[in-house]
Write an enzyme that holds these catalytic residues in place. Sequence first.
Site, short mmCIF file in Angstrom:
data_model
loop_
_atom_site.label_atom_id
_atom_site.label_comp_id
_atom_site.label_asym_id
_atom_site.label_seq_id
_atom_site.Cartn_x
_atom_site.Cartn_y
_atom_site.Cartn_z
N GLU A 149 13.12 3.38 10.80
CA GLU A 149 12.08 3.82 8.91
C GLU A 149 11.64 2.38 8.50
OE1 GLU A 149 14.45 4.53 4.81
OE2 GLU A 149 16.45 3.49 6.76
N ILE B 68 2.02 6.05 11.99
CA ILE B 68 4.09 5.37 12.42
C ILE B 68 3.90 5.34 13.85
CG2 ILE B 68 6.34 6.61 12.25
CD1 ILE B 68 5.26 7.99 9.71
N HIS C 187 2.09 -4.42 3.91
CA HIS C 187 2.18 -2.83 2.87
C HIS C 187 2.26 -3.02 1.23
CE1 HIS C 187 3.66 0.72 1.75
NE2 HIS C 187 4.23 0.94 0.42
N ASN D 111 4.50 -6.15 9.35
CA ASN D 111 3.26 -5.13 9.16
C ASN D 111 2.78 -5.66 7.46
OD1 ASN D 111 1.98 -2.85 8.33
ND2 ASN D 111 3.38 -1.55 7.16
C1 GRF Z 1 -4.07 -2.20 2.62
O1 GRF Z 1 -4.49 -2.18 1.37
C2 GRF Z 1 -3.10 -2.09 3.82
O2 GRF Z 1 -2.10 -3.58 3.18
C3 GRF Z 1 -2.24 -0.98 3.89
O3 GRF Z 1 -3.80 -0.83 4.09
C4 GRF Z 1 -4.71 -1.53 3.44
C5 GRF Z 1 -5.49 -1.45 4.66
O4 GRF Z 1 -6.82 -2.14 4.35
N1 GRF Z 1 -1.98 -1.15 4.76
P1 GRF Z 1 -8.05 -2.64 6.04
O5 GRF Z 1 -8.55 -1.76 6.81
O6 GRF Z 1 -6.81 -4.01 5.80
O7 GRF Z 1 -8.91 -3.36 4.84
#
Ligand code: GRF
Length: 184
Positions: free
Chosen positions: A140, A89, A106, A104
């Site tokens: 957040e 975080i 997600h 980011n």
């Molecule tokens: C991905 O699914 C990303 O969205 C999430 O963690 C995973 C990381 O995969 N935050 P990588 O390290 O890019 O292979």
Amino acid sequence: MSAGLAVLISGRGSNLRAILKSPVGRQVRVVISDNPQAAGLATAEEHDVATRVLSPDEFHSPVEWGARLAALFDEIDPAIIALAGFMRIIPPAQAKAYHGRMVNIHPSLLPAFRGLRTHERAIEEGAKEHGCTVHYVAEEVDAGEIIDQRRVPVMPGDDPQTLAARVLREEHDMYPKTLETLLR
Ligand code: GRF
């Protein structure tokens, strides 16, 4: 003047690889990992990109770690800081200080499924659609303004691995393009 990208990783680094292999890859100035064992560090080296490891274990508190991270950002001065599988975080002070410059990816259609185990939860809840989101980092967690999303169907018989693989293909296609747009 701020320029280029800093990419933050914690592990495998498949999104980092997709970024480095895309046209925006040339703009990656540094890869920063909180984990000295992250496989993505080797990927950065293969592409002749500088790497830095900043493990929170080496600091007395998340606040001190956050301050060191900020010092590194200020030294490198990237236009965009891209979290790509970064599992820590971002402390509130840095989330605030770099608001609008830190993004980011997600693995869910935010605001659905913030946090971890997104693919498992999507299946458990019987979601018909799932996907991934690029968003600004805010204080957040997983709640900042949405920049881009990709949708995939949840298929009968999917398990978290098959669904994750379908989402990941979209992540790898979307994230480099979104970053390129943001850098324009
Ligand atoms: C991905 O699914 C990303 O969205 C999430 O963690 C995973 C990381 O995969 N935050 P990588 O390290 O890019 O292979």
